[in-house]
Each structure stands twice: as C-alpha cells, then as structure tokens.
Design a protein around this motif. Structure first.
Motif, short mmCIF file in Angstrom:
data_model
loop_
_atom_site.label_atom_id
_atom_site.label_comp_id
_atom_site.label_asym_id
_atom_site.label_seq_id
_atom_site.Cartn_x
_atom_site.Cartn_y
_atom_site.Cartn_z
N ALA A 184 0.73 -1.08 0.18
CA ALA A 184 -0.20 0.05 -0.17
C ALA A 184 0.87 1.23 0.10
CB ALA A 184 -1.01 0.08 1.18
N HIS A 185 1.93 1.16 0.81
CA HIS A 185 2.78 2.43 0.75
C HIS A 185 3.52 2.54 -0.66
CE1 HIS A 185 3.06 2.19 5.13
NE2 HIS A 185 3.36 3.52 5.14
N ASN A 186 4.00 1.44 -1.17
CA ASN A 186 4.76 1.30 -2.28
C ASN A 186 3.86 1.73 -3.48
OD1 ASN A 186 7.31 1.30 -1.08
ND2 ASN A 186 7.19 -1.00 -1.28
N ARG A 187 2.75 1.45 -3.55
CA ARG A 187 1.64 1.73 -4.89
C ARG A 187 1.75 3.26 -4.93
NH1 ARG A 187 -1.10 -2.85 -3.34
NH2 ARG A 187 -2.23 -1.70 -1.76
N GLU A 188 1.63 3.95 -3.66
CA GLU A 188 1.44 5.46 -3.68
C GLU A 188 2.82 6.00 -4.13
OE1 GLU A 188 -0.35 9.27 -3.60
OE2 GLU A 188 -1.23 7.22 -3.58
N ARG A 189 4.14 5.53 -3.59
CA ARG A 189 5.46 5.77 -3.93
C ARG A 189 5.68 5.82 -5.60
NH1 ARG A 189 8.68 6.92 0.55
NH2 ARG A 189 10.43 6.38 -0.53
N ALA A 190 5.09 4.87 -6.05
CA ALA A 190 5.49 4.49 -7.35
C ALA A 190 4.51 5.36 -8.39
CB ALA A 190 5.15 2.92 -7.62
N ALA A 191 3.36 5.78 -7.88
CA ALA A 191 2.49 6.39 -8.69
C ALA A 191 3.31 7.86 -8.63
CB ALA A 191 1.19 6.81 -8.25
N LEU A 192 4.08 8.25 -7.74
CA LEU A 192 4.87 9.61 -7.79
C LEU A 192 6.27 9.37 -8.24
CD1 LEU A 192 3.67 10.91 -4.25
CD2 LEU A 192 2.61 11.44 -6.57
N GLY A 193 6.63 8.21 -8.77
CA GLY A 193 7.97 8.05 -9.16
C GLY A 193 9.05 8.30 -7.97
N VAL A 194 8.63 7.71 -6.74
CA VAL A 194 9.61 7.86 -5.54
C VAL A 194 10.13 6.31 -5.40
CG1 VAL A 194 9.88 8.27 -2.91
CG2 VAL A 194 8.30 9.76 -4.38
N PRO A 195 11.08 6.18 -5.24
CA PRO A 195 11.79 4.81 -4.81
C PRO A 195 10.99 4.06 -3.69
CG PRO A 195 13.70 6.17 -4.78
CD PRO A 195 12.37 7.03 -4.99
N PRO A 196 10.66 2.69 -3.93
CA PRO A 196 10.17 2.08 -3.18
C PRO A 196 10.81 1.74 -1.55
CG PRO A 196 11.14 0.51 -4.50
CD PRO A 196 11.26 1.85 -5.04
N LEU A 197 9.87 1.37 -0.66
CA LEU A 197 10.31 1.40 0.78
C LEU A 197 10.62 -0.16 0.97
CD1 LEU A 197 7.76 3.36 2.81
CD2 LEU A 197 9.97 4.04 2.35
N ALA A 198 11.53 -0.73 1.57
CA ALA A 198 11.88 -2.03 2.05
C ALA A 198 10.99 -2.18 3.47
CB ALA A 198 13.34 -2.20 2.14
N TRP A 199 10.79 -3.48 3.84
CA TRP A 199 10.40 -3.84 5.08
C TRP A 199 11.51 -3.81 5.95
CZ3 TRP A 199 5.58 -3.46 6.95
CH2 TRP A 199 5.36 -3.98 8.19
N ASP A 200 11.42 -3.33 7.37
CA ASP A 200 12.49 -3.40 8.38
C ASP A 200 11.91 -4.14 9.55
OD1 ASP A 200 14.08 -2.25 10.56
OD2 ASP A 200 15.57 -1.65 8.87
N PRO A 201 12.56 -5.16 9.79
CA PRO A 201 11.95 -5.93 10.99
C PRO A 201 12.24 -4.95 12.25
CG PRO A 201 13.25 -7.41 9.57
CD PRO A 201 13.49 -5.98 9.03
N ALA A 202 13.36 -4.22 12.30
CA ALA A 202 13.61 -3.59 13.65
C ALA A 202 12.75 -2.33 13.69
CB ALA A 202 14.98 -2.93 13.65
N ILE A 256 5.24 9.26 1.40
CA ILE A 256 5.84 9.49 0.47
C ILE A 256 7.28 10.21 0.30
CG2 ILE A 256 3.81 9.82 -0.92
CD1 ILE A 256 4.08 12.91 -0.97
N TRP A 257 7.68 10.36 1.55
CA TRP A 257 8.93 11.25 1.87
C TRP A 257 10.12 10.62 0.95
CZ3 TRP A 257 8.85 16.06 3.88
CH2 TRP A 257 10.27 16.62 4.04
N ARG A 258 10.79 11.56 0.14
CA ARG A 258 11.73 10.92 -1.10
C ARG A 258 12.95 10.23 -0.25
NH1 ARG A 258 12.81 15.92 0.35
NH2 ARG A 258 14.73 16.69 0.42
N ASP A 259 13.41 10.72 0.99
CA ASP A 259 14.51 10.24 1.69
C ASP A 259 14.29 9.06 2.55
OD1 ASP A 259 16.24 12.00 0.29
OD2 ASP A 259 16.09 13.46 2.08
N THR A 260 12.97 8.53 2.69
CA THR A 260 12.60 7.30 3.54
C THR A 260 12.93 6.18 2.53
OG1 THR A 260 11.02 8.78 5.02
CG2 THR A 260 10.77 6.37 4.93
N ARG A 261 13.42 5.17 3.05
CA ARG A 261 13.67 4.18 2.47
C ARG A 261 13.22 2.64 3.23
NH1 ARG A 261 14.40 7.01 -0.98
NH2 ARG A 261 16.30 7.48 -2.21
N LYS A 262 12.99 2.88 4.29
CA LYS A 262 12.42 1.54 5.26
C LYS A 262 11.39 1.93 6.01
CE LYS A 262 16.59 1.32 7.15
NZ LYS A 262 17.56 0.89 7.98
N VAL A 263 10.56 0.91 6.29
CA VAL A 263 9.07 0.89 6.84
C VAL A 263 9.06 -0.12 7.63
CG1 VAL A 263 7.65 0.11 5.30
CG2 VAL A 263 6.90 1.61 6.94
#
Length: 165
Positions: free
Chosen positions: A36-54, A129-136
């Motif tokens: 759900a996060h990455n669908r919105e990011r992709a629509a804006l051309g923002v790199p996808p997030l990766a899942w972070d267990p921590a 959608i924050w451009r510098d966020t890479r993990k969630v």
C-alpha cells in the motif's frame, strides 16, 4: 446422508467465503502494508520502501502500549524514526484501508517546501511519500474496541523546510 446434514453442508459451503474473508482481513499483513505504501510512492516516481524488522519491532512495542492504555499519541522516545498512527473500530478495517486514510490526505497536499502548518493536514501522507525514507516497519495491535496501527520510518520525513518529493 440425512436431510439435516445435507442442509448443514450446503449452509457451511455457502458461508465459507464469508468466514474466509473475515479471517483474511489481516492475512499477509506486512506485505499488504508495504504494498500500500509502495503503490503510492510508485505513482509519484519515488523509490519503494523496504520492510525493516527492527522498525516493525519498535512499532509493535508502541502499538501494544497504545492499545493497552487506550490512548492515542505519538511516541516521545528520542529516535530518528518517523511515525504514523492509525486507530479504528476493531476488526473492521483492511490494511489497505488503514494506509488509505493516510494517503487520502493528498487532497490537501501542495508540492513544495513543507511548513509547520502543513504537518497537521498532510503529515501522514508526506511521511508515506517522503523521498529520503527507504525503510518502513509496521505493527497492528488489537485494543478493547479499536485496532491500533503504528508504522515507523527511516529516514524520518516531515522535515520542515524540505520537500517531500
């Protein structure tokens, strides 16, 4: 086979999709929240997030605390994580609907430098959608009457004076 058993079997077969959909509400929760996060990011051309267990573990701790205390407030822990919170009627919302409430804030979003006054209106959306966020990492905790979802982000977004995308 008796008529009663036949009727019972038919009733069970007809109700099975209802039982499955109720139990599937949170099936594959992590993957669905991430998608759900990455669908919105992709629509804006923002790199996808990766899942972070921590991050998910931190989110689980705070979500559980909120659900138990029946409070709803951002963590005051001194971290460099971003955080989105959601709460809604227990068992009534899908993961996509939960994230969708944050994404719906895009109606009030105007691209440009983020101001203090923007955060109350679109802060959930801009963190997604924050451009510098890479993990969630997210966690859902059941409360007495509400489910509580907490998502944590690295790098944190919503930096006043910067652009979301």
């Amino acid at each position: 086979m008796s008529l009663g058993r036949v009727l019972f079997s038919i009733a069970l077969a007809l109700s099975a999709p209802l039982m499955v959909s109720a139990s599937d509400r949170t099936a594959n929760l992590e993957a669905r929240l991430l998608a759900a996060h990455n669908r919105e990011r992709a629509a804006l051309g923002v790199p996808p997030l990766a899942w972070d267990p921590a991050l998910a573990a931190d989110a689980a701790s705070w979500a559980g605390s909120l659900a138990r205390s029946r409070t709803f407030e951002h963590s005051q822990a001194d971290t460099d994580q971003g955080e989105n919170l959601w709460a809604g009627t227990r068992g009534a919302w899908s993961p996509e609907e939960m994230i969708g409430t944050w994404i719906a804030e895009k109606r009030g979003y105007a691209p440009g430098v983020l101001r203090d006054s923007d955060v109350d209106k679109v802060g959930h959306y801009t963190q997604v959608i924050w451009r510098d966020t890479r993990k969630v990492g997210c966690a859902l905790a059941p409360g007495r009457t509400e489910d509580v979802l907490v998502c944590r982000y690295a790098r944190a977004g919503n930096v006043i004076g910067e652009r979301a995308i």
